[in-house]
Design a protein around this motif. Sequence first.
Motif, PDB file in Angstrom:
ATOM      1  N   GLU A 162       0.838  -1.212   0.000  1.00 46.53           N
ATOM      2  CA  GLU A 162       0.000   0.000   0.000  1.00 46.53           C
ATOM      3  C   GLU A 162       0.867   1.255   0.000  1.00 46.53           C
ATOM      4  O   GLU A 162       1.956   1.277   0.572  1.00 46.53           O
ATOM      5  N   ASP A 163       0.361   2.312  -0.620  1.00 44.19           N
ATOM      6  CA  ASP A 163       1.115   3.553  -0.777  1.00 44.19           C
ATOM      7  C   ASP A 163       1.400   4.232   0.568  1.00 44.19           C
ATOM      8  O   ASP A 163       0.607   4.146   1.508  1.00 44.19           O
ATOM      9  N   ILE A 164       2.530   4.926   0.603  1.00 41.76           N
ATOM     10  CA  ILE A 164       2.916   5.756   1.741  1.00 41.76           C
ATOM     11  C   ILE A 164       2.800   7.216   1.321  1.00 41.76           C
ATOM     12  O   ILE A 164       3.165   7.588   0.206  1.00 41.76           O
ATOM     13  N   ARG A 165       2.300   8.056   2.214  1.00 38.19           N
ATOM     14  CA  ARG A 165       2.218   9.492   1.938  1.00 38.19           C
ATOM     15  C   ARG A 165       3.066  10.265   2.942  1.00 38.19           C
ATOM     16  O   ARG A 165       3.000  10.036   4.147  1.00 38.19           O
ATOM     17  N   LEU A 166       3.898  11.184   2.440  1.00 39.53           N
ATOM     18  CA  LEU A 166       4.652  12.109   3.267  1.00 39.53           C
ATOM     19  C   LEU A 166       4.073  13.501   3.061  1.00 39.53           C
ATOM     20  O   LEU A 166       3.823  13.912   1.925  1.00 39.53           O
ATOM     21  N   SER A 167       3.837  14.225   4.132  1.00 41.24           N
ATOM     22  CA  SER A 167       3.334  15.587   4.036  1.00 41.24           C
ATOM     23  C   SER A 167       3.961  16.426   5.127  1.00 41.24           C
ATOM     24  O   SER A 167       4.475  15.900   6.116  1.00 41.24           O
ATOM     25  N   GLY A 168       3.945  17.744   4.958  1.00 40.66           N
ATOM     26  CA  GLY A 168       4.545  18.583   5.976  1.00 40.66           C
ATOM     27  C   GLY A 168       4.682  20.024   5.556  1.00 40.66           C
ATOM     28  O   GLY A 168       4.249  20.431   4.475  1.00 40.66           O
ATOM     29  N   HIS A 169       5.319  20.811   6.422  1.00 46.51           N
ATOM     30  CA  HIS A 169       5.516  22.235   6.175  1.00 46.51           C
ATOM     31  C   HIS A 169       6.591  22.763   7.122  1.00 46.51           C
ATOM     32  O   HIS A 169       6.987  22.094   8.084  1.00 46.51           O
ATOM     33  N   ILE A 170       7.042  23.970   6.878  1.00 44.07           N
ATOM     34  CA  ILE A 170       7.957  24.652   7.786  1.00 44.07           C
ATOM     35  C   ILE A 170       7.157  25.094   9.003  1.00 44.07           C
ATOM     36  O   ILE A 170       6.083  25.692   8.869  1.00 44.07           O
ATOM     37  N   SER A 171       7.655  24.830  10.209  1.00 49.93           N
ATOM     38  CA  SER A 171       6.914  25.162  11.425  1.00 49.93           C
ATOM     39  C   SER A 171       7.568  26.249  12.264  1.00 49.93           C
ATOM     40  O   SER A 171       6.944  26.777  13.188  1.00 49.93           O
ATOM     41  N   TRP A 172       8.812  26.582  11.956  1.00 51.53           N
ATOM     42  CA  TRP A 172       9.520  27.646  12.692  1.00 51.53           C
ATOM     43  C   TRP A 172      10.783  27.983  11.921  1.00 51.53           C
ATOM     44  O   TRP A 172      11.360  27.110  11.255  1.00 51.53           O
ATOM     45  N   VAL A 173      11.206  29.242  11.977  1.00 48.84           N
ATOM     46  CA  VAL A 173      12.483  29.629  11.362  1.00 48.84           C
ATOM     47  C   VAL A 173      13.245  30.557  12.292  1.00 48.84           C
ATOM     48  O   VAL A 173      12.652  31.317  13.079  1.00 48.84           O
ATOM     49  N   GLY A 174      14.581  30.483  12.196  1.00 48.37           N
ATOM     50  CA  GLY A 174      15.448  31.471  12.796  1.00 48.37           C
ATOM     51  C   GLY A 174      16.025  32.320  11.673  1.00 48.37           C
ATOM     52  O   GLY A 174      15.439  32.433  10.592  1.00 48.37           O
ATOM     53  N   ARG A 175      17.194  32.880  11.885  1.00 46.61           N
ATOM     54  CA  ARG A 175      17.818  33.656  10.811  1.00 46.61           C
ATOM     55  C   ARG A 175      18.253  32.761   9.657  1.00 46.61           C
ATOM     56  O   ARG A 175      18.053  33.080   8.493  1.00 46.61           O
ATOM     57  N   SER A 176      18.838  31.595   9.991  1.00 45.38           N
ATOM     58  CA  SER A 176      19.303  30.681   8.944  1.00 45.38           C
ATOM     59  C   SER A 176      18.952  29.232   9.252  1.00 45.38           C
ATOM     60  O   SER A 176      19.528  28.319   8.669  1.00 45.38           O
ATOM     61  N   SER A 177      18.025  29.024  10.157  1.00 45.92           N
ATOM     62  CA  SER A 177      17.614  27.670  10.517  1.00 45.92           C
ATOM     63  C   SER A 177      16.129  27.508  10.313  1.00 45.92           C
ATOM     64  O   SER A 177      15.359  28.476  10.404  1.00 45.92           O
ATOM     65  N   MET A 178      15.716  26.276  10.037  1.00 46.60           N
ATOM     66  CA  MET A 178      14.313  25.985   9.778  1.00 46.60           C
ATOM     67  C   MET A 178      13.914  24.685  10.463  1.00 46.60           C
ATOM     68  O   MET A 178      14.596  23.673  10.320  1.00 46.60           O
ATOM     69  N   GLU A 179      12.823  24.744  11.205  1.00 51.68           N
ATOM     70  CA  GLU A 179      12.232  23.540  11.770  1.00 51.68           C
ATOM     71  C   GLU A 179      11.160  23.049  10.804  1.00 51.68           C
ATOM     72  O   GLU A 179      10.332  23.818  10.342  1.00 51.68           O
ATOM     73  N   VAL A 180      11.198  21.762  10.503  1.00 50.79           N
ATOM     74  CA  VAL A 180      10.291  21.163   9.529  1.00 50.79           C
ATOM     75  C   VAL A 180       9.512  20.041  10.205  1.00 50.79           C
ATOM     76  O   VAL A 180      10.094  19.195  10.890  1.00 50.79           O
ATOM     77  N   VAL A 181       8.207  20.034  10.015  1.00 49.51           N
ATOM     78  CA  VAL A 181       7.389  18.945  10.525  1.00 49.51           C
ATOM     79  C   VAL A 181       6.986  18.065   9.351  1.00 49.51           C
ATOM     80  O   VAL A 181       6.555  18.560   8.304  1.00 49.51           O
ATOM     81  N   VAL A 182       7.166  16.756   9.517  1.00 47.28           N
ATOM     82  CA  VAL A 182       6.859  15.788   8.457  1.00 47.28           C
ATOM     83  C   VAL A 182       5.954  14.702   9.020  1.00 47.28           C
ATOM     84  O   VAL A 182       6.267  14.118  10.061  1.00 47.28           O
ATOM     85  N   TRP A 183       4.841  14.449   8.333  1.00 51.21           N
ATOM     86  CA  TRP A 183       3.951  13.350   8.699  1.00 51.21           C
ATOM     87  C   TRP A 183       4.158  12.185   7.737  1.00 51.21           C
ATOM     88  O   TRP A 183       4.375  12.386   6.535  1.00 51.21           O
ATOM     89  N   LEU A 184       4.042  10.992   8.278  1.00 47.01           N
ATOM     90  CA  LEU A 184       4.168   9.767   7.495  1.00 47.01           C
ATOM     91  C   LEU A 184       2.897   8.957   7.692  1.00 47.01           C
ATOM     92  O   LEU A 184       2.512   8.655   8.832  1.00 47.01           O
ATOM     93  N   GLU A 185       2.231   8.615   6.591  1.00 47.48           N
ATOM     94  CA  GLU A 185       0.955   7.896   6.658  1.00 47.48           C
ATOM     95  C   GLU A 185       0.926   6.782   5.622  1.00 47.48           C
ATOM     96  O   GLU A 185       1.612   6.864   4.595  1.00 47.48           O
ATOM     97  N   GLN A 186       0.111   5.761   5.878  1.00 47.90           N
ATOM     98  CA  GLN A 186      -0.079   4.699   4.889  1.00 47.90           C
ATOM     99  C   GLN A 186      -1.556   4.499   4.609  1.00 47.90           C
ATOM    100  O   GLN A 186      -2.407   4.577   5.500  1.00 47.90           O
ATOM    101  N   LYS A 187      -1.838   4.220   3.331  1.00 47.25           N
ATOM    102  CA  LYS A 187      -3.228   4.028   2.913  1.00 47.25           C
ATOM    103  C   LYS A 187      -3.746   2.676   3.409  1.00 47.25           C
ATOM    104  O   LYS A 187      -3.085   1.653   3.297  1.00 47.25           O
ATOM    105  N   GLU A 188      -4.947   2.707   3.948  1.00 49.62           N
ATOM    106  CA  GLU A 188      -5.634   1.484   4.381  1.00 49.62           C
ATOM    107  C   GLU A 188      -7.110   1.639   4.042  1.00 49.62           C
ATOM    108  O   GLU A 188      -7.800   2.484   4.612  1.00 49.62           O
ATOM    109  N   LYS A 189      -7.580   0.859   3.080  1.00 47.54           N
ATOM    110  CA  LYS A 189      -8.966   0.933   2.616  1.00 47.54           C
ATOM    111  C   LYS A 189      -9.322   2.355   2.196  1.00 47.54           C
ATOM    112  O   LYS A 189     -10.332   2.928   2.649  1.00 47.54           O
ATOM    113  N   ASP A 190      -8.453   2.939   1.367  1.00 49.29           N
ATOM    114  CA  ASP A 190      -8.664   4.275   0.786  1.00 49.29           C
ATOM    115  C   ASP A 190      -8.576   5.410   1.804  1.00 49.29           C
ATOM    116  O   ASP A 190      -8.926   6.555   1.494  1.00 49.29           O
ATOM    117  N   VAL A 191      -8.124   5.114   3.014  1.00 50.17           N
ATOM    118  CA  VAL A 191      -7.944   6.147   4.038  1.00 50.17           C
ATOM    119  C   VAL A 191      -6.494   6.107   4.508  1.00 50.17           C
ATOM    120  O   VAL A 191      -5.963   5.035   4.815  1.00 50.17           O
TER     121      VAL A 191
END
Length: 430
Positions: A162-191
């Motif tokens: 079954e397919d794996i989905r990765l999703s996310g966005h930038i959640s915080w930044v400094g002057r030259s640093s970035m915090e990134v949040v990433v979700w990992l999910e797998q499809k099960e019966k179309d969900v």
Amino acid sequence: MNRFVFSNFLSIKTSRVFVPLRSVGLRGQDAPFSGTMAEVKAKLIDHFGLEEGYKPVPKSREHLLKHVPKLEDLPPRSMQESFTYAIIPFSVEKTLQDKYVALFGHIRMGRLMEDMDLFGVWLCYKHLKIPKLPEGVHMPYTFVTILVDKITFTDIQTVITEDIRLSGHISWVGRSSMEVVVWLEQKEKDVYKKITRALFLFAARNATNTSAAPVNPILPASDEEKSILSGGEKRKKRRQKVAEESIFKVQPNDCEQSIMYELYKRTTPLQTMELNVRSLPKNCRWMSDSYIVNTFPCFPEYRNAQYTVFGGFLMRNGLEISWVAARLYNKSPAKIKHICDISFRSPVSVSSFIKMVAYVVYTQEQYIEVMTVADILDSTTGEQMTSNIFYYTFKAPSAVPEVLPRSYQETMWYIQGRRKFRYSLGIDEE
């Protein structure tokens, strides 16, 4: 260590599926689809002007230094603007199944950690907007993974079909640093169901990785984005506090010193005062007998844009050797539940040897805490330097033997392992 990996990329056509932002923390319009992870890798190579195929001397990027912007030239960005998702299409790409499959048809989590790291770089790229960058000029940046914060895994049993989905966005930044949040999910019966969420901290560097480079500030577009940004500030302060209070810098607190004394009393026989005589209580094991070692060479296959070793490769190997250590310690299956504070201390040359040692440093009921140390071995001088330290929490089906330290150094590892374990489970500090 920049996180671009050179490999053969798949070219897979997939139908576009929209991800509601509310499913991963933000709210608003549907998230854009970035393609398969193979396509994401190809896009990164293209946008940053990298080259496929091995060359003894990498292509120079010094001509891009003049295009590194000043902070005041970078417009604010919302978190919404970096939000996106990608998939690993196991259901249609059978060759991927052979690469990712683990025992009993599950997916190798180490492989997914590699993908999450690379996807984090893609999110950093999505956040950047340089108005003065001339058309056709490649992105004058590189990104370095500084650390990976606490990762908690759900009880979802992954399957290789079954397919794996990765999703996310930038959640915080400094002057030259970035915090990134990433979700990992797998499809099960179309969900899609959540496997884990990870927080990565990246440093933005210039095109030649010789100095820091500024990033766009965040201007929250909603109350929810304000809350997420505030959480990033709190996590930054916590990381600073933890670093300052590290067991390797300051002495243990009063509670921990009491624990150390109790460990000494439990393992020192009362009938003799002979030096260095220790006694192992029933259903316990010495830490010095509870570790495994693996030494392997690095090859150009694992290189990044700077021709050093791809960080995701180190994370994969760290997780897999730790799983082996937990499995052999308990002599039964152990499931990864938490990863705590992966730190990157220095880059690894592709000509190096890597020595990984996975120690069982703490146990409690069904849980096994493993500390894995990755050292760089110089093949000509024999010198050894630590590159990474990983902490993993595994859960066994039943109670496990208690691990106990025999030396003062092992006692420090025990206390540190206990701290990481308590943080992973959300237990308040003393």
